[in-house]
Design an enzyme around this catalytic site. Structure first.
Site, mmCIF file in Angstrom:
data_model
loop_
_atom_site.group_PDB
_atom_site.id
_atom_site.type_symbol
_atom_site.label_atom_id
_atom_site.label_comp_id
_atom_site.label_asym_id
_atom_site.label_seq_id
_atom_site.Cartn_x
_atom_site.Cartn_y
_atom_site.Cartn_z
ATOM 1 C CB ILE A 169 -0.963 0.033 1.211
ATOM 2 C CG1 ILE A 169 -0.196 -0.102 2.530
ATOM 3 C CG2 ILE A 169 -2.009 -1.056 1.081
ATOM 4 C CD1 ILE A 169 -1.080 0.004 3.772
ATOM 5 N N GLY A 170 2.142 1.132 0.040
ATOM 6 C CA GLY A 170 2.988 2.314 -0.003
ATOM 7 C C GLY A 170 4.449 1.952 0.122
ATOM 8 N N GLY A 206 8.602 4.071 0.623
ATOM 9 C CA GLY A 206 9.360 5.303 0.789
ATOM 10 C C GLY A 206 10.828 4.971 0.893
ATOM 11 C CG PHE A 237 10.464 3.976 5.495
ATOM 12 C CD1 PHE A 237 9.827 2.761 5.665
ATOM 13 C CD2 PHE A 237 9.738 5.044 5.026
ATOM 14 C CE1 PHE A 237 8.485 2.616 5.355
ATOM 15 C CE2 PHE A 237 8.394 4.907 4.724
ATOM 16 C CZ PHE A 237 7.768 3.700 4.889
ATOM 17 C CB THR A 271 7.642 -1.838 1.561
ATOM 18 O OG1 THR A 271 7.906 -2.925 2.468
ATOM 19 C CG2 THR A 271 8.666 -1.857 0.436
ATOM 20 C CB VAL A 272 3.504 0.824 4.156
ATOM 21 C CG1 VAL A 272 2.326 0.601 5.107
ATOM 22 C CG2 VAL A 272 4.464 1.843 4.735
ATOM 23 C CE LYS A 325 5.968 3.947 8.263
ATOM 24 N NZ LYS A 325 6.560 5.136 8.911
ATOM 25 C CG ASP A 352 8.367 14.648 7.542
ATOM 26 O OD1 ASP A 352 8.308 15.733 6.943
ATOM 27 O OD2 ASP A 352 8.371 13.546 6.961
#
Length: 356
Positions: A9-10, A12, A14, A16-17, A36, A131
């Protein structure tokens, strides 16, 4: 706890999610979660996030962690953190997909109050988020219908209050960075308040608080943020209370910028009708396989591992070493950031943190 990895689902810098589906029948906290994951050899940011979430576990405005574990998948050693799954997606995407592309002032007041309560809890517990932005505010469907609960997420860049940045380190997202962060690397609680002000402008207008000629013109943006007296433009259609609220967020001197506690008592948030939620329509999934439409474009089809991933109690982690202090004048620092002769590299290496 026993669980299997589901749909992506995402992702970045760092890692994955993914969707995480509990296999333990007596796990009644939720039907499924988000996980995560990153390579264990590069897990310092995710370990930091997990430790801070544990400290903030009693705050209703902060995303909740269900634990962490290590796993070996496709020959790779991964570190995983299990989190609440936000079926409504993030606030930024929901605003962008709305009919008007922005929120009414009343909706902004409600969202701001809830976000600010979360920021206040973060600061009271001795942390700085570093952030704060719309994409890090997640929507959770209310069990009783109506408005959606919202929670602050993504603590990968968060730090202890008073912990110094290393060298020329930039932490956060350029459009939300405070003057003291850009000019001197200072990032304490007031920096989160500046970012909150940028969020309020964006919720009201549907556009970033800073207007840039090009999305990649970070050098020009940093000069505007870190030098002189310019602050983001306050929407003219905003009420006088709202304009004053933003004025308290956009104080260049962090020592005189209002705190989260002070802003919670500001007349802009004094309306008794304000709820600790945000009225943004979303669809709650009906089952573990009914994934909502907000899933990122990078999503893959649902894939479940052939065998469950088992969690185990993680070892304790020592607090990060204290950073050495540094001294660089704003003029020299900004010149290093924007000069043609020394163009900065925005990639990740030892003395930088990802800007995203």
């Amino acid at each position: 706890m026993e669980w299997v990895r589901g749909e992506r689902i995402g992702h970045g810098s760092f890692g994955t999610v993914d969707i995480a589906i509990p296999r333990t029948r007596n796990f009644e906290k939720c039907s499924f979660m988000a996980v995560k994951s990153c390579a264990s050899s590069h897990s310092s940011s995710l370990v930091n996030e997990k430790e801070i979430l544990d400290e903030l576990k009693d705050c209703p405005h902060i995303i909740h962690s269900f634990g962490d574990c290590y796993s070996i998948e496709n020959g790779e050693n991964l570190y995983n953190v299990l989190l609440e799954y936000a079926s409504g997606g993030d606030l930024g995407q929901k605003i962008k997909n709305s009919m008007s592309g922005k929120l009414s002032e009343f909706e902004v007041q409600r969202c701001t109050k809830s976000i600010l309560q979360g920021i206040d809890s973060i600061h009271r517990n001795g942390f700085v988020h570093c952030d704060i932005k719309l994409q890090n505010v997640l929507l959770f469907s209310s069990k009783f219908g109506g408005n959606n609960l919202i929670k602050i997420a993504d603590f990968g860049l968060a730090k202890k209050t008073g912990k110094l940045n290393l060298g020329c380190e930039l932490r956060g997202t350029p459009m939300y960075m405070s003057p003291e962060m850009v000019a001197g690397g200072e990032q304490e609680a007031p920096a989160d308040i500046w970012a909150l002000g940028c969020m309020v402008v964006e919720m009201l207008t549907g556009a970033p608080a800073w207007k840039c000629r090009r999305e990649t013109d970070f050098g020009g943006l940093f000069m505007r943020i870190g030098v002189g007296e310019e602050v983001p433009e306050i929407p003219k259609e905003l009420s006088e209370e709202g304009k004053d609220f933003l004025g308290k967020c956009f104080v260049k001197d962090p020592r005189t910028r209002w705190t989260a506690e002070m802003l919670l008592r500001h007349p802009f948030l004094a309306n008794d009708d304000l709820l600790e939620c945000c009225e943004v329509t979303s669809t709650s999934p009906r089952s573990a396989f009914d994934f909502p439409e907000w899933v990122s474009e990078q999503s893959s089809q649902m894939t479940v591992l052939p065998s469950p991933v088992y969690s185990s109690e993680s070892n304790s982690f020592d607090e990060f070493d204290k950073f050495e202090s540094f001294s660089t004048s704003p003029a020299i620092r900004l010149n290093e950031l924007v000069t043609d002769q020394q163009t900065p590299s925005w990639s990740v290496f030892d003395s930088w943190v990802t800007v995203r």
